[in-house]
Design a protein around this motif. Structure first.
Motif, short mmCIF file in Angstrom:
data_model
loop_
_atom_site.label_atom_id
_atom_site.label_comp_id
_atom_site.label_asym_id
_atom_site.label_seq_id
_atom_site.Cartn_x
_atom_site.Cartn_y
_atom_site.Cartn_z
N VAL A 221 0.84 -1.19 0.00
CA VAL A 221 0.00 0.00 0.00
C VAL A 221 0.88 1.24 0.00
CG1 VAL A 221 -1.92 -1.15 1.16
CG2 VAL A 221 -0.17 0.00 2.53
N ASN A 222 0.25 2.40 -0.24
CA ASN A 222 0.95 3.68 -0.19
C ASN A 222 2.24 3.63 -1.02
OD1 ASN A 222 1.44 6.29 0.46
ND2 ASN A 222 1.65 5.98 2.65
N THR A 223 2.10 3.25 -2.29
CA THR A 223 3.22 2.99 -3.18
C THR A 223 3.41 4.13 -4.18
OG1 THR A 223 2.87 0.60 -2.99
CG2 THR A 223 4.10 1.34 -4.91
N ARG A 224 4.65 4.37 -4.55
CA ARG A 224 4.98 5.30 -5.63
C ARG A 224 5.56 4.49 -6.77
NH1 ARG A 224 8.74 9.83 -2.95
NH2 ARG A 224 8.18 11.00 -4.83
N VAL A 225 5.09 4.73 -8.00
CA VAL A 225 5.57 3.97 -9.16
C VAL A 225 5.91 4.95 -10.29
CG1 VAL A 225 3.21 3.60 -10.01
CG2 VAL A 225 5.05 2.11 -10.81
N THR A 226 6.97 4.63 -11.03
CA THR A 226 7.34 5.44 -12.19
C THR A 226 6.94 4.69 -13.46
OG1 THR A 226 9.57 4.47 -12.08
CG2 THR A 226 9.25 6.63 -11.06
N TYR A 227 6.07 5.30 -14.26
CA TYR A 227 5.67 4.73 -15.54
C TYR A 227 6.57 5.29 -16.64
CZ TYR A 227 1.24 3.04 -13.57
OH TYR A 227 0.28 2.38 -12.83
N ARG A 228 7.04 4.44 -17.51
CA ARG A 228 7.85 4.90 -18.63
C ARG A 228 6.97 5.51 -19.70
NH1 ARG A 228 7.57 1.42 -23.03
NH2 ARG A 228 6.80 -0.69 -22.59
N GLU A 229 7.57 6.33 -20.58
CA GLU A 229 6.84 6.89 -21.70
C GLU A 229 6.62 5.81 -22.75
OE1 GLU A 229 10.65 8.73 -24.18
OE2 GLU A 229 9.46 10.05 -22.91
#
Length: 355
Positions: free
Chosen positions: A246-254
């Protein structure tokens, strides 16, 4: 997300990752044990609390580190196990030297995934297909009511085209014309459709259509690690699993087209939950809900809106990780019960519930 090669490989053990040598000192201070080249031992990490502060600390360290071949990562919290969960996406894997360069402390669990970084998935009741967004198709989530009296649906914010004013975008939910109301992609990922108020327009119904029948929505359940959840998307249908972080940060690529043009920018999305649901492009925006009892017409509670997940290339198409022998990794924007029937972070919106 597809790996650079055509063949999927299994994740590495959860014990190690490689960082630039210049960061070893600061990593040790942060409570991450560093391997000693002479003895092979690691320094003992101080006991730290697995909270948002610790997550941000680990996120910053991974973000600043020079991990060879790293394509993307996510960092979340497991408050049950008091752990910080890190997923590293390294398409070509880590070398033996890189894996031995650093060992994480007891409060950090690391998965090295030999796949490309995740991207937000792009490809009337919840579970219906919506299109005409300029960036592919998505799935309608939960039925909502707006402050102006209109009905609509929530979906993923990245389903909209950022260069177009939200209230001028049009789409189809089944045969029902609709217009975008508002959306956000980074630092969250949500979008709202308002159905056109024409006399022949059906109302947005407080239910989700799944492979197992129709499920009326009764309320909202706050996500916790271990919660059984399901989602219904237009690509993979109904899939179920558990909340893992929970309470996660994620980086999505372009995302780029065949000519190299950016068709969907990358973004960092905060405050999402992580799960092991199977999801693929087109499932974005779908309703994530409590696992229902067997049969049709069994009630569910809203949990989240599906945002994105990791896939690999298999037989020429992007598939969820379990189809290549991996553990699935997916992310969802959680729903939060606030006064009355409203939801957060959706402004001026209340989720529709069945009586």
């Amino acid at each position: 997300m597809p790996p650079k090669g055509s063949h999927a490989r299994r994740p590495r053990p959860l014990k190690a990752a490689a960082f630039g040598l210049g960061l070893l000192t600061v990593l040790g201070v942060a409570g991450i044990g560093i391997a000693n080249e002479d003895s092979g031992s690691a320094s003992t990490a101080n006991t730290v609390k697995a909270d948002a502060s610790r997550r941000d600390e680990v996120f910053g360290l991974v973000n600043a580190a020079d991990i060879p071949g790293l394509d993307g990562f996510s960092v979340g919290i497991d408050p049950v196990a008091e752990k910080i969960g890190v997923h590293l996406f390294v398409p070509e894997g880590l070398s033996a030297a890189a894996k031995e360069a650093l060992q994480f402390g007891d409060d950090v669990t690391v998965t090295v995934q030999e796949a490309s970084a995740p991207a937000s998935h792009v490809n009337a009741s919840g579970g219906a297909s919506i299109g005409g967004l300029g960036s592919g198709s998505c799935t309608a989530g939960f039925a909502v009511g707006l402050a102006n009296g209109q009905s609509g649906f929530i979906t993923a914010g990245h389903c909209f085209t950022a260069g177009v004013t939200a209230n001028r975008q049009t789409a189809l939910i089944g045969s029902v014309p609709s217009t975008g109301h508002s959306f956000n992609f980074g630092p969250s990922d949500w979008g709202i459709y308002a159905l056109n108020a024409s006399p022949d327009t059906n109302d947005a119904l407080p239910q989700v259509i799944s492979d197992n029948g129709t499920h009326p929505v009764r309320g909202i359940t706050a996500p916790t690690v271990g919660l059984d959840i399901c989602k219904h998307g237009i690509t993979t249908g109904t899939t179920c699993g558990k909340v893992t972080l929970v309470n996660t940060r994620v980086t999505y690529r372009e995302v780029k087209d065949s000519a190299g043009n950016i068709i969907k920018p990358g973004a960092q999305v905060n405050g999402v939950i992580q799960s092991d649901l199977c999801s693929e492009p087109g499932d974005s925006g779908s309703a994530v809900y409590t696992r229902p009892a067997a049969g049709s017409n069994t009630a569910i509670n809203a949990v989240a809106v599906h945002s994105g997940g990791s896939t690999v290339k298999l037989s020429g198409r992007d598939v969820c990780l379990e189809k290549a022998g991996f553990n699935n990794v997916a992310w969802h924007v959680p729903m939060s019960a606030t006064p009355a029937k409203s939801t957060n972070p959706f402004d001026d919106v209340f989720i529709k519930v069945a009586s």
